[in-house]
Design a protein around this motif. Structure first.
Motif, PDB file in Angstrom:
ATOM      1  N   MET A 111       0.836  -1.174   0.000  1.00  0.00           N
ATOM      2  CA  MET A 111       0.000   0.000   0.000  1.00  0.00           C
ATOM      3  C   MET A 111       0.881   1.238   0.000  1.00  0.00           C
ATOM      4  SD  MET A 111      -3.130  -0.771  -0.006  1.00  0.00           S
ATOM      5  CE  MET A 111      -4.264  -2.071   0.328  1.00  0.00           C
ATOM      6  N   GLY A 112       0.364   2.275  -0.532  1.00  0.00           N
ATOM      7  CA  GLY A 112       1.084   3.534  -0.623  1.00  0.00           C
ATOM      8  C   GLY A 112       0.602   4.280  -1.842  1.00  0.00           C
ATOM      9  N   THR A 113       1.352   5.238  -2.292  1.00  0.00           N
ATOM     10  CA  THR A 113       0.973   5.973  -3.486  1.00  0.00           C
ATOM     11  C   THR A 113       2.099   5.897  -4.492  1.00  0.00           C
ATOM     12  OG1 THR A 113       1.849   7.985  -2.526  1.00  0.00           O
ATOM     13  CG2 THR A 113      -0.502   7.576  -2.216  1.00  0.00           C
ATOM     14  N   GLY A 114       1.801   6.111  -5.757  1.00  0.00           N
ATOM     15  CA  GLY A 114       2.812   6.118  -6.801  1.00  0.00           C
ATOM     16  C   GLY A 114       2.904   4.798  -7.537  1.00  0.00           C
ATOM     17  N   THR A 115       3.971   4.663  -8.309  1.00  0.00           N
ATOM     18  CA  THR A 115       4.202   3.437  -9.072  1.00  0.00           C
ATOM     19  C   THR A 115       5.605   2.924  -8.777  1.00  0.00           C
ATOM     20  OG1 THR A 115       5.031   4.681 -10.969  1.00  0.00           O
ATOM     21  CG2 THR A 115       2.669   4.159 -10.952  1.00  0.00           C
ATOM     22  N   ARG A 116       5.816   1.668  -9.076  1.00  0.00           N
ATOM     23  CA  ARG A 116       7.126   1.048  -8.886  1.00  0.00           C
ATOM     24  C   ARG A 116       7.420   0.152 -10.085  1.00  0.00           C
ATOM     25  NH1 ARG A 116       6.897   4.295  -5.437  1.00  0.00           N
ATOM     26  NH2 ARG A 116       7.206   4.073  -3.224  1.00  0.00           N
ATOM     27  N   GLN A 117       8.697   0.111 -10.474  1.00  0.00           N
ATOM     28  CA  GLN A 117       9.148  -0.798 -11.520  1.00  0.00           C
ATOM     29  C   GLN A 117       9.635  -2.075 -10.841  1.00  0.00           C
ATOM     30  OE1 GLN A 117       9.399  -0.435 -15.022  1.00  0.00           O
ATOM     31  NE2 GLN A 117       8.027   1.290 -14.650  1.00  0.00           N
ATOM     32  N   VAL A 118       9.150  -3.208 -11.316  1.00  0.00           N
ATOM     33  CA  VAL A 118       9.529  -4.497 -10.755  1.00  0.00           C
ATOM     34  C   VAL A 118      10.027  -5.397 -11.884  1.00  0.00           C
ATOM     35  CG1 VAL A 118       8.663  -6.546  -9.560  1.00  0.00           C
ATOM     36  CG2 VAL A 118       7.840  -4.292  -8.887  1.00  0.00           C
ATOM     37  N   ARG A 119      11.146  -6.056 -11.645  1.00  0.00           N
ATOM     38  CA  ARG A 119      11.672  -6.971 -12.655  1.00  0.00           C
ATOM     39  C   ARG A 119      11.047  -8.340 -12.423  1.00  0.00           C
ATOM     40  NH1 ARG A 119      15.089  -6.122 -16.288  1.00  0.00           N
ATOM     41  NH2 ARG A 119      16.072  -4.371 -15.237  1.00  0.00           N
ATOM     42  N   LEU A 120      10.373  -8.842 -13.447  1.00  0.00           N
ATOM     43  CA  LEU A 120       9.721 -10.142 -13.366  1.00  0.00           C
ATOM     44  C   LEU A 120      10.737 -11.261 -13.555  1.00  0.00           C
ATOM     45  CD1 LEU A 120       6.504  -9.317 -15.427  1.00  0.00           C
ATOM     46  CD2 LEU A 120       6.829  -9.236 -12.948  1.00  0.00           C
ATOM     47  N   ASP A 174      11.071 -13.421 -15.811  1.00  0.00           N
ATOM     48  CA  ASP A 174      11.614 -13.568 -17.172  1.00  0.00           C
ATOM     49  C   ASP A 174      12.530 -12.412 -17.560  1.00  0.00           C
ATOM     50  OD1 ASP A 174       9.921 -11.431 -17.664  1.00  0.00           O
ATOM     51  OD2 ASP A 174       8.654 -12.502 -19.099  1.00  0.00           O
ATOM     52  N   GLY A 175      12.784 -11.478 -16.633  1.00  0.00           N
ATOM     53  CA  GLY A 175      13.705 -10.381 -16.883  1.00  0.00           C
ATOM     54  C   GLY A 175      13.044  -9.100 -17.358  1.00  0.00           C
ATOM     55  N   THR A 176      11.775  -9.143 -17.722  1.00  0.00           N
ATOM     56  CA  THR A 176      11.103  -7.935 -18.178  1.00  0.00           C
ATOM     57  C   THR A 176      10.720  -7.059 -16.989  1.00  0.00           C
ATOM     58  OG1 THR A 176       8.932  -8.984 -18.143  1.00  0.00           O
ATOM     59  CG2 THR A 176      10.162  -9.095 -20.215  1.00  0.00           C
ATOM     60  N   LEU A 177      10.515  -5.767 -17.288  1.00  0.00           N
ATOM     61  CA  LEU A 177      10.087  -4.829 -16.257  1.00  0.00           C
ATOM     62  C   LEU A 177       8.576  -4.622 -16.348  1.00  0.00           C
ATOM     63  CD1 LEU A 177      12.796  -2.006 -16.302  1.00  0.00           C
ATOM     64  CD2 LEU A 177      12.360  -3.663 -14.502  1.00  0.00           C
ATOM     65  N   ALA A 178       7.940  -4.556 -15.200  1.00  0.00           N
ATOM     66  CA  ALA A 178       6.508  -4.269 -15.139  1.00  0.00           C
ATOM     67  C   ALA A 178       6.309  -3.084 -14.195  1.00  0.00           C
ATOM     68  CB  ALA A 178       5.736  -5.480 -14.632  1.00  0.00           C
TER      69      ALA A 178
END
Length: 144
Positions: free
Chosen positions: A1-10, A12-16
């Motif tokens: 929980m919180g505000t904003g967005t985050r980049q996460v590496r899945l 398979d190596g891709t970023l989401a």
């Protein structure tokens, strides 16, 4: 929980990009301004029937008068006088929040219910105004 967005590496190596949510952004809010009157309690009908209440918060908009001995204000629901805490600072801008709650639970109110402000140390005089906000979820079966 919180505000904003985050980049996460899945895996398979891709970023989401993950979007975060804050509980207050999911709640329905009911707010009223309560003008003080010479009494020991003030009630405001803010909790509709069926609401699961996450929080009740307050902010002093006009300083609360202390000529009748007022020292603090309990914020309750008519059953538990301090369910939502105690306002100990009576000056403009003073707020209550989650850390002030008497109980850390999310009750569901079957019947419409008032938020009750109870004077401690004396009674309210005719000076002061408090904003009260109820945060909750009116959960019903999904719409079509």
């Amino acid at each position: 929980m919180g505000t904003g967005t985050r980049q996460v590496r899945l895996q398979d190596g891709t970023l989401a990009t993950l979007h975060q949510l804050a509980v207050p952004s999911l709640c329905v809010r009911y707010t009223a301004r309560v003008t003080m009157a010479a009494a020991a309690t003030r009630s405001v009908s803010l909790i509709p029937a069926g609401l699961r209440v996450v929080a009740v918060t307050t902010e002093v908009l006009v300083g609360l008068g202390t000529t009748n001995g007022l020292t603090s204000v309990l914020i309750g629901d008519g059953t538990l006088t301090n369910r939502w805490g105690m306002q100990t600072t009576l000056t403009v801008g003073a707020r209550t929040g989650q850390v002030d709650f008497g109980l850390q639970e999310w009750p569901t109110y079957v019947a419409a219910t008032s938020v009750v402000l109870s004077a401690l140390g004396g009674t309210f005089d005719t000076t002061g105004e408090v904003e009260v906000t109820v945060w909750g979820f009116p959960l019903t079966h999904r719409g079509v």
